[in-house]
Design an enzyme around this catalytic site. Structure first.
Site, PDB file in Angstrom:
ATOM      1  CE1 TYR A  61      13.206  31.744   4.770  1.00  0.00           C
ATOM      2  CE2 TYR A  61      13.280  29.384   4.314  1.00  0.00           C
ATOM      3  CZ  TYR A  61      13.071  30.692   3.890  1.00  0.00           C
ATOM      4  OH  TYR A  61      12.726  30.930   2.602  1.00  0.00           O
TER       5      TYR A  61
ATOM      6  CE  LYS B 292      -0.276  -0.230   5.020  1.00  0.00           C
ATOM      7  NZ  LYS B 292      -0.999  -0.811   6.165  1.00  0.00           N
TER       8      LYS B 292
HETATM    9  C1  LIG Z   1      -0.122  -1.855   6.767  1.00  0.00           C
HETATM   10  C2  LIG Z   1      -0.655  -3.116   7.265  1.00  0.00           C
HETATM   11  C3  LIG Z   1       0.192  -4.201   7.513  1.00  0.00           C
HETATM   12  C4  LIG Z   1       1.702  -4.112   7.433  1.00  0.00           C
HETATM   13  O1  LIG Z   1       2.176  -3.461   8.588  1.00  0.00           O
HETATM   14  P1  LIG Z   1       3.762  -3.265   8.840  1.00  0.00           P
HETATM   15  O2  LIG Z   1       3.820  -2.696  10.201  1.00  0.00           O
HETATM   16  O3  LIG Z   1       4.217  -2.287   7.805  1.00  0.00           O
HETATM   17  O4  LIG Z   1       4.381  -4.585   8.691  1.00  0.00           O
HETATM   18  C5  LIG Z   1      -0.389  -5.411   7.872  1.00  0.00           C
HETATM   19  N1  LIG Z   1      -1.732  -5.521   8.012  1.00  0.00           N
HETATM   20  C6  LIG Z   1      -2.570  -4.486   7.801  1.00  0.00           C
HETATM   21  C7  LIG Z   1      -4.030  -4.676   7.996  1.00  0.00           C
HETATM   22  C8  LIG Z   1      -2.067  -3.246   7.441  1.00  0.00           C
HETATM   23  O5  LIG Z   1      -2.905  -2.219   7.263  1.00  0.00           O
END
Ligand SMILES: *Cc1c(COP(=O)(O)O)cnc(C)c1O
Length: 358
Positions: free
Chosen positions: A251, A34
């Site tokens: 800045y 994702k």
């Molecule tokens: C993003 C996600 C993961 C992966 O999590 P990590 O901490 O990046 O390993 C697994 N399960 C779900 C439902 C997620 O949303």
């Protein structure tokens, strides 16, 4: 061309996937890609992680993109369908849908699908984000067991504290209480849980961050998990400034030189996704040496101390994170986590990604 680039190393992705396989040899691996592959590019990430048994994404478009690039593995939509038409497409294209509330179940029932669906039935075991309550879950699952519009049901939950002292038992007990009554596959482990709790590996594991070489556990170095950073964020020095005692840089004069100093200006700023909250002292790597930022990060530039690196000059390469500077070190200085920094780079849409094949 502006010298800022993110290099994505497919060999590192493959290596990290192999580490997950070593840790969870009996589980199928659903690699989470994702957020544009945690900033590495969805398709780049999927190519590097092609040995996975499945991929998890957020949106239908990401799932379609994967299919169109020839990925035949299971593809899971992590929040399921937002609208009814997405369910029909998911059935047609063999996407696996998370079902986390009654609204989604009702949408499915109404559709009278002629192709059955694969679903991940999500149970809220304590994170209170998505999922059916434990009481609801048990009752609803009994009614779903013999529905013809489901081809397969996988039970899932998500842990809130797999990387913290409280661990996963308080949630796993709730999950097992329900799962034991059914003969469904089970999927519960994110990266932290894969590393910390063997008993959570079950039928599927769902690694995300560790595949990209960042640590899922605050205070535990990625190198101690034998994972390798898949992204190198690199730029170059575009100017050198010589400061006298009491001169400031950037800045707000947040940094004042205590002595004469040589400062390099690097082409990378917060509009690229580099954290503006990174304070003076955030590590960078230049000309074979680790040094650190000084002053406040600007929109398009940041400043580093090269007083003791005489080779550093205009056009010198600078690694902002990657092989020599773990993204987790930068994140910790900036009060955040590696996840956010990796995603921010691609969210900025200003940083070209170059793939390193191999
Ligand atoms: C993003 C996600 C993961 C992966 O999590 P990590 O901490 O990046 O390993 C697994 N399960 C779900 C439902 C997620 O949303």
């Amino acid at each position: 061309m502006r010298p800022l680039k993110a290099f994505v190393d497919q060999a590192s992705l493959r290596h990290n996937l192999a580490i997950v396989k070593q840790l969870a040899p009996r589980s199928k691996i659903m690699s989470v890609v994702k957020a544009n592959g945690y900033g590495h590019g969805l398709i780049n990430a999927a190519h590097g992680l092609n040995d996975s048994d499945g991929f998890a994404v957020l949106t239908l478009n990401e799932a379609i993109d994967l299919r169109e690039h020839g990925f035949e593995q299971d593809i899971l939509l992590l929040e399921g369908a937002f609208e009814s038409y997405e369910i029909s497409i998911a059935a047609k294209m063999r996407f696996n849908l998370v079902v986390h509330n009654l609204h989604q179940l009702q949408m499915i029932e109404k559709l009278k699908l002629n192709r059955p669906l694969d679903i991940h039935f999500k149970i809220n075991t304590g994170m209170n984000r998505l999922g059916f309550s434990p009481q609801e879950a048990k009752e609803i699952l009994k009614t779903l067991q013999n529905k013809s519009y489901f081809k397969s049901i996988t039970l899932m939950t998500h842990f809130a504290t797999a990387d913290e002292h409280r661990g996963v038992d308080w949630q796993l007990t709730v999950f097992d209480d329900i799962a034991q009554h059914f003969n469904f596959a089970r999927s519960v482990a994110n990266s932290a849980s894969i590393v910390n709790f063997k008993k959570t590996h079950l039928d599927w594991v769902r690694p995300g961050i560790m595949l990209y070489g960042a640590s899922p556990i605050m205070g535990q170095k990625s190198s101690s998990l034998k994972i390798k950073p898949a992204m190198q964020l690199k730029s170059k020095i575009i100017a050198i400034q010589n400061l006298s005692k009491d001169d400031s840089v950037g800045y707000g004069e947040t940094f004042k030189a205590k002595n004469d100093m040589r400062i390099a200006v690097v082409a990378c700023g917060y509009a690229d996704g580099y954290p503006r909250h990174a304070p003076t002292g955030t590590p960078v790597y230049v000309e074979g040496k680790k040094t650190s930022t000084v002053g406040r990060v600007s929109m398009d530039m940041l400043y580093i101390d090269v007083t003791d690196i005489p080779h550093a000059s205009i056009s010198s390469d600078v690694e902002l994170w990657g092989e020599h500077v773990p993204v987790d070190e930068v994140a910790e200085k900036a009060g955040t986590v590696g996840y956010e920094l990796l995603c921010a780079i691609s969210a900025s849409k200003r940083v070209p990604i170059e793939i390193i094949h191999g």
